[in-house]
Each structure stands twice: as C-alpha cells, then as structure tokens.
Design an enzyme around this catalytic site. Sequence first.
Site, PDB file in Angstrom:
ATOM      1  N   ASN A 147      47.514  30.439  54.513  1.00 29.53           N
ATOM      2  CA  ASN A 147      46.316  31.356  54.659  1.00 29.53           C
ATOM      3  C   ASN A 147      45.825  30.585  55.954  1.00 29.53           C
ATOM      4  O   ASN A 147      44.882  31.302  56.337  1.00 29.53           O
ATOM      5  CB  ASN A 147      45.552  31.580  53.383  1.00 29.53           C
ATOM      6  N   GLN A 176      50.283  35.368  50.836  1.00 31.71           N
ATOM      7  CA  GLN A 176      50.161  35.554  52.199  1.00 31.71           C
ATOM      8  C   GLN A 176      51.711  36.119  52.652  1.00 31.71           C
ATOM      9  O   GLN A 176      51.605  36.382  53.954  1.00 31.71           O
ATOM     10  CB  GLN A 176      49.575  34.418  53.195  1.00 31.71           C
ATOM     11  N   SER A 196      47.922  39.250  45.300  1.00 33.58           N
ATOM     12  CA  SER A 196      46.988  39.835  45.388  1.00 33.58           C
ATOM     13  C   SER A 196      46.723  41.227  46.085  1.00 33.58           C
ATOM     14  O   SER A 196      47.193  41.385  47.214  1.00 33.58           O
ATOM     15  CB  SER A 196      45.790  38.987  45.951  1.00 33.58           C
ATOM     16  N   HIS A 198      44.240  43.053  47.438  1.00 32.44           N
ATOM     17  CA  HIS A 198      43.476  43.398  48.686  1.00 32.44           C
ATOM     18  C   HIS A 198      43.975  42.762  49.851  1.00 32.44           C
ATOM     19  O   HIS A 198      43.531  42.915  51.096  1.00 32.44           O
ATOM     20  CB  HIS A 198      42.002  42.907  48.345  1.00 32.44           C
ATOM     21  N   CYS A 320      37.063  31.479  52.208  1.00 33.38           N
ATOM     22  CA  CYS A 320      36.609  31.054  51.043  1.00 33.38           C
ATOM     23  C   CYS A 320      35.854  29.617  51.369  1.00 33.38           C
ATOM     24  O   CYS A 320      34.916  29.317  50.547  1.00 33.38           O
ATOM     25  CB  CYS A 320      37.600  30.776  50.004  1.00 33.38           C
TER      26      CYS A 320
END
Length: 371
Positions: A147, A176, A196, A198, A320
């Site tokens: 990522n 990703q 994921s 989103h 993050c």
Amino acid sequence: MRYFDYTATTPIDKEVLETYIKVQNSYFANTSSLHSLGQKSNALFEQASAEIKDLLGLKQHNIVYTSNATEANNLAIYGIVEKHIRGKLITTKIEHPSVFEVFKNLERKGYDVVYLDVDEKGIIDIKQLQREIDKNTILVSIMWVNNIVGSIQPIKEIIKIVSGYPKTKLHVDAVQGIGKINPDFNFKDIDLFTISAHKIYGPKGIGALIYNQNIDLYKRLYGSSAQYGVKPGTIDVALVVSLCKALKKYLPLTEEHYQYVLSLNRRFRSKLENQEGIIFNSCLKASPYIINLSLPHINGETIVHILEEKEIYLSTGSACSSKLKKPEKTIYNMTKSELLATTTIRIGLSHLLSQTDIDDLAQEIGEIANV
Ligand code: PMP
C-alpha cells in the site's frame, strides 16, 4: 478540489450507494429471525455471498464479513495462530500495520516470527522464503500489493512453496490488489485472504475474511452462531450487498481501468522523472495505482500541507501511520535511507482522474521540488 489519495480510500460509487439505501430500507430484518421478513434478508445475504464466491472463482471458501480489512487481517492471523501452542510464523517487513503489528504482538508473546526482507523494488526474495519455511511453520502471511509503493509480491510462486507444507496456512492481504490488478494466481489456492470494500468504491464499514472451509478458525468473539461463530452479531445485509455490487461492477473493469491508470502513471513519470530533487520510490513494475516519491530536501508532511493549501490531497506513506513522524517502513526497507523514508509522499491514482489532473499535479510537485 483534486483528490489523489485513492489508496487510502475511494468515494462510494453512486450505484453502490443506491443499492445500499435500497437494501437498508427494504431488507432491515435480522437474518437470524425465523419470520419470513428475516428469511428474505437471509436469502439476499446468502445470494450476495454466493455471487462474491462466483466472481472470485471460489467453491470451498467461507466468507466472514467484518468492519474492515484491519479486523479481517486480525481474525485471520489470530484465528490460525491461537489454534496452535507454538510454531514458526513468516511475514514480511513491509506489511500493512493491521498485519505487521499483529505479528509484533505475537512476537512479544514468545512466537518465533520471521520478517522477510525486500529488495530495492519492494519485493521479497522467494529463496529466503524457501530457506525459512519448514514443517513447524504454522502461517505465512504476505500481502499481494503493497500500500505504500505498490510493489507486487509473487503470490503464484508463494502458493507453490507453501503448498509443499501441508500444515502451513497461507494468508494474503489482497486489499490493494483486488479490482485493480488481474491476478496471475487463483484465489481458490489461497487458504485465507482479506479484502476491503472502501478501496473499490464500496462503502466504509465492511471488509471480508475469505478462507478455506476446511480451516477451523480459533474464535476470538463469543455470541451467536452467525458467520460460522467467527464473527457473531447481527449482519448488515445492505453492506454485504453493497460490497457484492462494487465487486460485480469493478472486477470486470479491472483490465480497462488498469490500462488507463497505467497511462496516467506513465504520463506523470515522464514529466518528473528527470527532474532534480525528485526520487521515484515506486518501480515501473509496481501497481500503476500507486506512485511513491521522495523530495529529499523537504519533509513529506510539509509537502502534504503545501498541496492542501491548493486543495490537492494526497498522503505521506500510509494514512494509518501518517500521524507518526517515524520513517516510513516500506521505503526504509527498500532504500535503507532514513532521509528518503521521511520525505516520502504517496499518490493514489484512479480511473476517475483525467490527464489534466495528472499534469497539474506534476506541475505543482515539480515547483515544490524546485524551491
Ligand atoms: N491492508 C492494506 C494493504 C491496506 O492498504 C489497508 C488500508 N490502508 C488495510 C489493510 C486496512 O484496511 P481497512 O481500512 O479496511 O481496515
């Protein structure tokens, strides 16, 4: 406003949002309720799961929906590890914190964890994996696409190596990669993987752990028997159907979007590649969706704020860890340079961007580098 942080998250697709609202309104009943309204919710939920499995070519896998991929990664790793008293664990030095920090915690508890190195392109050495894996290895966890720089790990070869050790499970963080890159491997050959919504124009609040049904996961939560008892609690059918909708819409477009984003990536590179004061950390073979660069004379955070003034939004490394002023670990492990690892920015591309967006961004970054 120009948004170049699609790696951190994507806006929800209009059709996906419409699906969400429709299902939330009409299928609000609890999937565990015995009455017909509950059973209708349950049928829709089961149908969405079946469609997701079909899309990913899966027959023998269970899907457990979680709040996000962080939760799914935690469930996967603890779910395998806590079934064993001891055993060797293998991961990499460049995993997302939702994997990396789990292994750090397990190490503190006395587990033997091997963190594989990466080369200057951010790719593991498959021979190191071959040397480290043995019959006592419980779990290998390696991300598909990184990522921070977009480096793509050789998942096909990893599957082959791990399959030589019947007791070893393979977990892949596919967050990703899915919907962005066509895999050269089959998802069915991976024991456990995580996604994921989103990151692929789905809603926030839903991720999934997808794992081979032969695996008996250790249960960390206690409650109802929903979701195989692995993630008990009332299911949000609307989120599940929205994830399904996002996958249905975007998986078939993977190649088309990939080629377009690749052209944007090349365009950006061609404008800044030879400019002094800019170092590209992402290599050409990485996912075209991520461009990571360092401007060694200027802190990554400062660059983010300069661009923000112009309503241009991107990230330093991962969102993050961006509040921690530590060197970015993926860049550090690739370059062994603290300077490059603290002066890094990440551009997250999308099919929603135009060539003009790319030209403007290149110009702005070029000007910052010239100061
Ligand atoms: N793994 C990777 C590779 C990621 O990029 C992210 C998101 N930054 C995650 C896991 C965690 O995803 P989520 O935000 O859904 O918890």
